[in-house]
Design an enzyme around this catalytic site. Sequence first.
Site, PDB file in Angstrom:
ATOM      1  N   ASP A   4       0.857  -1.388   0.064  1.00 39.78           N
ATOM      2  CA  ASP A   4      -0.103  -0.082   0.188  1.00 39.78           C
ATOM      3  C   ASP A   4       0.645   1.038  -0.059  1.00 39.78           C
ATOM      4  OD1 ASP A   4      -2.811  -1.008  -0.363  1.00 39.78           O
ATOM      5  OD2 ASP A   4      -2.452  -1.691   1.826  1.00 39.78           O
ATOM      6  N   HIS A  53      -5.165   2.659   4.683  1.00 42.04           N
ATOM      7  CA  HIS A  53      -4.452   1.075   4.548  1.00 42.04           C
ATOM      8  C   HIS A  53      -3.061   0.870   5.249  1.00 42.04           C
ATOM      9  CE1 HIS A  53      -6.773   0.015   0.685  1.00 42.04           C
ATOM     10  NE2 HIS A  53      -7.999   1.142   1.814  1.00 42.04           N
ATOM     11  N   TYR A  65      -2.610  -0.494   8.877  1.00 42.76           N
ATOM     12  CA  TYR A  65      -2.223  -1.847   9.110  1.00 42.76           C
ATOM     13  C   TYR A  65      -0.919  -1.065  10.685  1.00 42.76           C
ATOM     14  CZ  TYR A  65      -3.218  -4.072   4.786  1.00 42.76           C
ATOM     15  OH  TYR A  65      -3.796  -4.230   3.991  1.00 42.76           O
ATOM     16  N   GLU A  73      -2.798  -5.271  -7.161  1.00 42.84           N
ATOM     17  CA  GLU A  73      -4.137  -5.262  -6.306  1.00 42.84           C
ATOM     18  C   GLU A  73      -5.594  -6.695  -6.340  1.00 42.84           C
ATOM     19  OE1 GLU A  73      -5.568  -2.258  -4.799  1.00 42.84           O
ATOM     20  OE2 GLU A  73      -4.053  -0.544  -5.804  1.00 42.84           O
ATOM     21  N   HIS A 121     -10.905  -0.378  -6.670  1.00 45.02           N
ATOM     22  CA  HIS A 121      -9.571  -0.244  -6.929  1.00 45.02           C
ATOM     23  C   HIS A 121      -9.256  -1.123  -8.321  1.00 45.02           C
ATOM     24  CE1 HIS A 121      -7.816   1.645  -2.817  1.00 45.02           C
ATOM     25  NE2 HIS A 121      -8.660   2.158  -3.567  1.00 45.02           N
TER      26      HIS A 121
END
Length: 353
Positions: free
Chosen positions: A90, A123, A127, A187, A224
């Site tokens: 990401d 994202h 995390y 992705e 996405h």
Amino acid sequence: MTELKTTKLFNPDADTSLENRLLISGETTHMMILSDNKYPWSNKLYQTMMGNFWIPEKITLTADKQQYALLSKDEQAAYDKIISFLIFLDSLQTKNLPNIGEFVTLPEINLLLTIQQYQEALHSQSYGYILESVASPEKKAEIYKIAINDKFLRSRNKYIVDHYQEFINNQSERGFVKVMMANYLLEGIYFYAGFTFFYNLARNGKMTGTAQEIKYINRDELTHLALFQGMFRELRKERPELFDAALEAELADMMRSAVEHEIEWGAYAIGDRIQGLSAESIAQYIKYLSNFRMKRIGLDPLYQEVVDDPFPWVERFTDFNGAKTDFFEEDVINYSKSTKLNLGGLKGKFGKK
């Protein structure tokens, strides 16, 4: 090899008649007029992406902190490796998406790429929130370094980075198609062994807060995928000469390599050491996903022998609000909430819509 046409930041004399409004190398003033999009699906996708707003810290991870210490040695090692890898992916997307958007000459698609860039950064933040919640500061620092220091991951990460860097160094129209494919692979293939690991923990009652975070991330990632599938479809219509046999063979090779890398990663990070998963089942799942991803961008599936989903239980985690959306059809149901797209929430046999 045709170089990409660059545009002025503002060109008031641009001819923005329909035939000159193109995904790349088109005429544009860069003004966003969202009521007059060339691609009808783009506005539906915009509304869905905006409707997917979420805040990572709203998900409570108190139980996960307690459960993390109780994971088996193999579960904890896989958890750490996968989180580190996902942070890298990401972070890479956040940095690279502007390199793609720079050459897109449809403002409504640039808008979607900008939303995607924000979501990729979110994202990475999520995390980080997970790690701050479950691990000590010292352990958190170690986990962050895995994606950089682990020899397997360094080699793995280099493949996709090299494709991105190739486009930065050589910005051609064919190169644009290949960098779209590289993004699509990241992705649509590179996340999924990791996502499945966390969903598998949750179905066994472990780390359910982490799985909820992953579910929201997965929801974003499906939009996405929808964006890049749409870009592939439209560019194929506008510039069919780009998609000759040689380029399509390159795209197929890119997919084949990505599948092999993800299968190797699944065996390395998870293998046969986690209850409910195996290296073989992960390999079948990645091939199953690959077939679906290829079909959605007009390419032939590579693994015709793989027709069944080895992880049908994953759909319980990727079925959002019981709604179904296909941005390339006329009818969209509950698009402000739905993310069970007709591309990622796979159901039944391959190809079933």
